[in-house]
Design an enzyme around this catalytic site. Sequence first.
Site, PDB file in Angstrom:
ATOM      1  N   CYS A 237     117.877  17.226 123.632  1.00  0.00           N
ATOM      2  CA  CYS A 237     116.668  17.980 124.223  1.00  0.00           C
ATOM      3  C   CYS A 237     115.646  16.699 124.905  1.00  0.00           C
ATOM      4  O   CYS A 237     114.732  17.131 125.305  1.00  0.00           O
ATOM      5  CB  CYS A 237     115.932  18.559 123.041  1.00  0.00           C
TER       6      CYS A 237
ATOM      7  N   ILE B 277      95.377   0.931 102.300  1.00  0.00           N
ATOM      8  CA  ILE B 277      95.700   2.226 102.018  1.00  0.00           C
ATOM      9  C   ILE B 277      97.132   2.419 101.916  1.00  0.00           C
ATOM     10  O   ILE B 277      97.801   2.863 102.765  1.00  0.00           O
ATOM     11  CB  ILE B 277      95.068   3.537 102.753  1.00  0.00           C
TER      12      ILE B 277
ATOM     13  N   HIS C 248     102.179  12.651  95.659  1.00  0.00           N
ATOM     14  CA  HIS C 248     102.490  12.243  94.336  1.00  0.00           C
ATOM     15  C   HIS C 248     101.475  13.075  93.335  1.00  0.00           C
ATOM     16  O   HIS C 248     100.513  13.278  93.706  1.00  0.00           O
ATOM     17  CB  HIS C 248     102.193  10.641  94.306  1.00  0.00           C
TER      18      HIS C 248
ATOM     19  N   SER D 151     100.751   3.255  99.337  1.00  0.00           N
ATOM     20  CA  SER D 151     100.904   4.426  98.599  1.00  0.00           C
ATOM     21  C   SER D 151     100.034   4.472  97.466  1.00  0.00           C
ATOM     22  O   SER D 151      99.984   3.434  96.714  1.00  0.00           O
ATOM     23  CB  SER D 151     102.418   4.309  97.983  1.00  0.00           C
TER      24      SER D 151
ATOM     25  N   CYS E 223     115.280  22.493 121.747  1.00  0.00           N
ATOM     26  CA  CYS E 223     116.010  21.790 120.782  1.00  0.00           C
ATOM     27  C   CYS E 223     117.099  22.854 120.032  1.00  0.00           C
ATOM     28  O   CYS E 223     116.834  23.522 119.206  1.00  0.00           O
ATOM     29  CB  CYS E 223     115.035  21.128 119.826  1.00  0.00           C
TER      30      CYS E 223
ATOM     31  N   VAL F  52      90.508  -1.016 119.688  1.00  0.00           N
ATOM     32  CA  VAL F  52      89.261  -1.655 119.413  1.00  0.00           C
ATOM     33  C   VAL F  52      89.569  -3.191 119.569  1.00  0.00           C
ATOM     34  O   VAL F  52      90.359  -3.756 119.020  1.00  0.00           O
ATOM     35  CB  VAL F  52      88.875  -1.364 118.110  1.00  0.00           C
TER      36      VAL F  52
ATOM     37  N   LYS G 251     107.850   1.344  92.970  1.00  0.00           N
ATOM     38  CA  LYS G 251     108.350   2.708  92.275  1.00  0.00           C
ATOM     39  C   LYS G 251     109.851   2.846  92.442  1.00  0.00           C
ATOM     40  O   LYS G 251     110.466   3.814  92.134  1.00  0.00           O
ATOM     41  CB  LYS G 251     107.821   3.727  93.115  1.00  0.00           C
TER      42      LYS G 251
ATOM     43  N   ILE H  78     105.793  12.038 100.114  1.00  0.00           N
ATOM     44  CA  ILE H  78     105.762  12.708  98.915  1.00  0.00           C
ATOM     45  C   ILE H  78     104.018  12.710  98.416  1.00  0.00           C
ATOM     46  O   ILE H  78     103.315  11.588  98.590  1.00  0.00           O
ATOM     47  CB  ILE H  78     106.251  11.831  97.756  1.00  0.00           C
TER      48      ILE H  78
HETATM   49  C1  LIG Z   1     107.381   2.834 102.626  1.00  0.00           C
HETATM   50  C2  LIG Z   1     106.122   3.326 102.245  1.00  0.00           C
HETATM   51  C3  LIG Z   1     106.154   4.513 101.556  1.00  0.00           C
HETATM   52  C4  LIG Z   1     105.155   5.593 101.210  1.00  0.00           C
HETATM   53  N1  LIG Z   1     105.244   6.444 100.662  1.00  0.00           N
HETATM   54  C5  LIG Z   1     103.996   7.309 100.446  1.00  0.00           C
HETATM   55  C6  LIG Z   1     104.200   8.414  99.489  1.00  0.00           C
HETATM   56  O1  LIG Z   1     105.413   8.858  99.444  1.00  0.00           O
HETATM   57  N2  LIG Z   1     103.277   9.257  99.219  1.00  0.00           N
HETATM   58  C7  LIG Z   1     102.066   8.708  99.654  1.00  0.00           C
HETATM   59  O2  LIG Z   1     100.871   9.399  99.457  1.00  0.00           O
HETATM   60  N3  LIG Z   1     101.857   7.527 100.260  1.00  0.00           N
HETATM   61  C8  LIG Z   1     103.054   7.031 100.619  1.00  0.00           C
HETATM   62  N4  LIG Z   1     102.857   5.641 101.385  1.00  0.00           N
HETATM   63  C9  LIG Z   1     101.428   5.352 102.117  1.00  0.00           C
HETATM   64  C10 LIG Z   1     100.964   6.007 103.165  1.00  0.00           C
HETATM   65  O3  LIG Z   1     102.025   6.259 104.037  1.00  0.00           O
HETATM   66  C11 LIG Z   1      99.864   5.431 103.728  1.00  0.00           C
HETATM   67  O4  LIG Z   1      99.024   5.119 102.883  1.00  0.00           O
HETATM   68  C12 LIG Z   1      99.130   6.027 104.936  1.00  0.00           C
HETATM   69  O5  LIG Z   1     100.009   6.492 105.880  1.00  0.00           O
HETATM   70  C13 LIG Z   1      98.160   5.311 105.285  1.00  0.00           C
HETATM   71  O6  LIG Z   1      97.496   6.130 106.412  1.00  0.00           O
HETATM   72  P1  LIG Z   1      96.207   5.150 107.085  1.00  0.00           P
HETATM   73  O7  LIG Z   1      95.658   6.100 108.042  1.00  0.00           O
HETATM   74  O8  LIG Z   1      95.578   4.157 106.506  1.00  0.00           O
HETATM   75  O9  LIG Z   1      97.151   3.961 108.056  1.00  0.00           O
HETATM   76  P2  LIG Z   1      98.047   4.261 109.316  1.00  0.00           P
HETATM   77  O10 LIG Z   1      98.942   5.690 109.471  1.00  0.00           O
HETATM   78  O11 LIG Z   1      98.745   3.021 109.685  1.00  0.00           O
HETATM   79  O12 LIG Z   1      97.010   4.239 110.650  1.00  0.00           O
HETATM   80  C14 LIG Z   1      96.030   3.342 111.195  1.00  0.00           C
HETATM   81  C15 LIG Z   1      96.057   3.647 112.569  1.00  0.00           C
HETATM   82  O13 LIG Z   1      95.083   2.735 112.991  1.00  0.00           O
HETATM   83  C16 LIG Z   1      95.539   2.242 114.420  1.00  0.00           C
HETATM   84  N5  LIG Z   1      94.769   0.931 114.743  1.00  0.00           N
HETATM   85  C17 LIG Z   1      95.069   0.027 114.436  1.00  0.00           C
HETATM   86  N6  LIG Z   1      94.423  -1.018 115.016  1.00  0.00           N
HETATM   87  C18 LIG Z   1      93.696  -0.366 115.709  1.00  0.00           C
HETATM   88  C19 LIG Z   1      92.700  -0.702 116.587  1.00  0.00           C
HETATM   89  N7  LIG Z   1      92.251  -2.184 117.032  1.00  0.00           N
HETATM   90  N8  LIG Z   1      92.065  -0.019 117.563  1.00  0.00           N
HETATM   91  C20 LIG Z   1      92.323   1.221 117.346  1.00  0.00           C
HETATM   92  N9  LIG Z   1      93.256   1.718 116.639  1.00  0.00           N
HETATM   93  C21 LIG Z   1      93.786   0.993 115.655  1.00  0.00           C
HETATM   94  C22 LIG Z   1      96.905   2.287 114.130  1.00  0.00           C
HETATM   95  O14 LIG Z   1      97.678   2.225 115.509  1.00  0.00           O
HETATM   96  C23 LIG Z   1      97.166   3.369 113.216  1.00  0.00           C
HETATM   97  O15 LIG Z   1      97.664   4.374 114.111  1.00  0.00           O
HETATM   98  C24 LIG Z   1     103.883   5.029 101.973  1.00  0.00           C
HETATM   99  C25 LIG Z   1     103.915   3.790 102.625  1.00  0.00           C
HETATM  100  C26 LIG Z   1     104.917   3.196 102.817  1.00  0.00           C
HETATM  101  C27 LIG Z   1     104.774   2.021 103.805  1.00  0.00           C
END
Ligand SMILES: Cc1cc2nc3c(=O)[nH]c(=O)nc-3n(C[C@H](O)[C@H](O)[C@H](O)COP(=O)(O)OP(=O)(O)OC[C@H]3O[C@@H](n4cnc5c(N)ncnc54)[C@H](O)[C@@H]3O)c2cc1C
Lengths: 486, 421
Positions: free
Chosen positions: A446, A340, A52, A342, A404, A175, A254, A50
């Site tokens: 698929c 980071i 938001h 939601s 698909c 890393v 939420k 979503i």
């Molecule tokens: C249940 C749930 C519902 C949510 N709903 C919403 C919503 O409706 N709207 C909204 O805006 N947000 C929502 N969020 C929040 C949102 O999904 C996250 O804030 C966002 O996806 C975080 O992105 P990111 O890039 O910080 O983390 P991630 O997507 O986790 O990316 C981090 C990346 O780092 C990589 N990584 C980790 N360690 C290493 C390493 N040592 N070396 C190399 N790579 C590494 C991982 O493999 C991963 O790919 C929700 C989250 C959850 C869990």
Amino acid sequence: MEREADVVVIGGGIAGAAILSELTKYQLKSILVEKEPDIASGTTKANSAILHAGFDAHEGTMKAKMNVEGNRIYHERKEELDLDIEWTGSFVAATNDEEMDTIRELLERGNKNGVPGLAIWSGDKLRAQEPNLSQDIKGALWAPSAGVCWPFGLAIAFAENAVMNGAEILRECKVEGFEKKGNAITAVKTDKGTIQTKYVVNAAGIHADEISALAGDTSFTIHPRKGEYVLFDKAARKDMVNGVIFPTPSKTSKGILVCTTTHGNTFVGPNAQDQDDKEDTSVTVQGMNEILQSAKKLLPNLPMGAAITEFAGLRAVSSTGDFILGKSETVSNLLQAAGIQSPGLTSSPAIAAYLAGILVQETGAKKNEHYQKGRPVRHTFHTLSNEKRKQLVKENNRYGRIICRCETVTEAEIVDAIHRPCGARTVDGVKRRTRAGMGRCQGGFCGPRVTQILARELDIPVTEVRKEMRESYMFYNKDKTSGGKA
Amino acid sequence: MGENYDIIIVGGGPAGLSAAYSAEKNGAEKILILERDREAGGILQQCIHNGFGLHHFKQELTGPGYAHRCYESIKNKKSIEILVDTMVLEIRPDKTVLAVNPEKGLMELKAGTIILTMGCRERTRGAIRIPGYRPAGIYTAGAAQRMVNMEGYLPGKKIVILGSGDIGLIMARRMSLEGCKVQAVLEICPFSNGLTRNIVQCLQDYDIPLYLSHTITRIQGKDRISGITAAKVDEHMQVIAGSEFDIDCDTLLLSVGLIPENELSRGAGIAIHPLTNGPIVDQHRETNLPGIFAAGNVVHVHDLVDFVSEEAEIAGKYAALEVRKQTKEPLKDIEVVPANGIRTCVPQHLRLGAEGETVRLFMRVRQPMRKVKLEIRSGGKILLTKPLPVAKPSEMIAVDLPAEKVAGLAEKLEVGIKEGA
Ligand SMILES: Cc1cc2nc3c(=O)[nH]c(=O)nc-3n(C[C@H](O)[C@H](O)[C@H](O)COP(=O)(O)OP(=O)(O)OC[C@H]3O[C@@H](n4cnc5c(N)ncnc54)[C@H](O)[C@@H]3O)c2cc1C
């Protein structure tokens, strides 16, 4: 592998991808490293999807600022980046007087945060638009600027734009440590070699505290909070909702919402389960029962038989309670994009602009005059007019072969997904770029075909094709001695 | 493009091929079969084991053998054309069919009548909701069968099979023959959902344990599946706490049921029956949309291909007669209702003229039973009884209601089971 960069971004989730794309607007050599075979394999793949509006977070927090600004940027860039977003708006439903008071508070908070167009609707007005909702709902907070999205699609769009503009994305590159001189990082050590760099951005999601600690900054911790979902078949849509319906939030969450995705499937969830294990994304019986029971309060006639899959995601809950953004206090050239949770998906473009701003100030980097907007054109056969379809098959007859059947994805789209910038390497990578395997049969039909196309296009044996993660091999040779990759 | 056909048949499996054969025999002149796979034959092409055709061809054939026989019977007919590698995208109530293939591109075709013979698809994990991770190594039994038998790869080496449907049982034997270890077959019901002969020939002959009243409570392994937790269930199918045990495996095959493939039918506006999950049809296999017929597994999942062919021949015949305007307006519409002990019955209604016609009814019972009899009644009168030494949900029952009984029908037909043979 020895490489050099101005900036290394760690983590290929939505945050890392958005940051990388933003950095290509400047003359900075940027490399993103992601430990899994594809980007968007962490929290970005399993969430509520979503965008938001921004009335949840308290005024003055990073969450509030980034949410409202991120939402605005998505509105601005939807066409340009060909983003899978539908601006449906969202409702928060209240079922009693106390909850009505809460949604009025949310409205005020939203107004302070600068959320446009908030209004309180009566239960009847809501049900006129969402007839399947419970008669118990007395009123709702309407937020027209909210939307639903295809979350991995957003991250992939940013990644494609970044690679198109010269950034590099190294996948399956984990890393493992840093080389430092005093309180500055000089190089990032990965399982694929060392990258000399001037700056590091930590966007490692649930692992961001570990990365930070490896670099010498232990000022925060991240703990995982699981959220589980159940996804329903599109065919059940008539019994569902058209947009996004939240219950009135409690102090901690939420709540369990009902939402119809950009492609017509409805899902319910998430619950909130604190845990220790950062890898545990398993779904549980208790969790599934909990969310189905809760969702019935909003949608009394939830068609349980139409469930097609369940999944779970991990919220990266930080010890500060807010997003941790900006320069580390202990490591001079480390920038954090941590905690980071939601609304992280929504906030990421704003987080990217904020951090890029800091880096530009630090480095004095000039604008990249050759920066190109958008990304290479995609043809989604399923949604095109018959005229356009006819023309496409004429140009490339692989548009005439459907791989698909649930989502009507053609062979040409799959081949394109593999050869695009930051193209698909895995079966799930194809799924996240084309929707092949997202439908009611969940890749039963698929999956094997996509595996064979991947093998052909990447010129690798079928037995080396993986589903998603590093060791997730799909098929084995008949040769009785071999297994997996061998 | 924009071409006209007497009959368009959607799906080139045994149902489609048999329908074409019968339509041609009954005078249809321009028949087109559309098949999405690279050759006709449908799911039979991957069923390389024996056991097909005993009723229909009076001979035991393999799956591809049966498909070949169907294909042989039509391949030289000038009036029948087959397009393979062709996907139907849409069927409209005005009997326009939108299809696409790499060679001809997008085609908009018009038909006098349409026969739906798209077959069925396998239920997946989501429909049964197994907790745990989402690793690689989980396949439906049919998808694995295709990979092993047609593409030459194995889904894994150490196998657990969930569900004792026929494809699961057949795959247990196939995987054993391929040198894999089949650890167990788990079935949540207290009885198997496969044919008895398959339990004997595919499990017992290979010493593969069958755990009845068992299910999977957890999937282990994050990248590739590494094991499952099994547990016993009580008579309400609830897990019995404390009965859990782990089984190692690198592959889980799901054989948890088949559902008619009705995306296109729904799109066209065809009424779907909630229990069969297929179109509601009359005795000629005509759906609620005039001129659109359906037959075989797309209507209700059969256990024998022989019955599929038989049903398709009925649909083929009446689709042909309708194009040739040789069908009579029905005078009455008699509902067929499953009563005591019967879960589904096809056809769901009879549209009858003045004179009678023999009607064959296909039924499935709700639970396994012994020494019972089938009873067909209408207006308080018993029209037919048939003793059944055994009746099982996995085995379709077929009975013919003779023309003279059908002719006099005035009220709904009730089909039920009575105790005692
Ligand atoms: C249940 C749930 C519902 C949510 N709903 C919403 C919503 O409706 N709207 C909204 O805006 N947000 C929502 N969020 C929040 C949102 O999904 C996250 O804030 C966002 O996806 C975080 O992105 P990111 O890039 O910080 O983390 P991630 O997507 O986790 O990316 C981090 C990346 O780092 C990589 N990584 C980790 N360690 C290493 C390493 N040592 N070396 C190399 N790579 C590494 C991982 O493999 C991963 O790919 C929700 C989250 C959850 C869990």
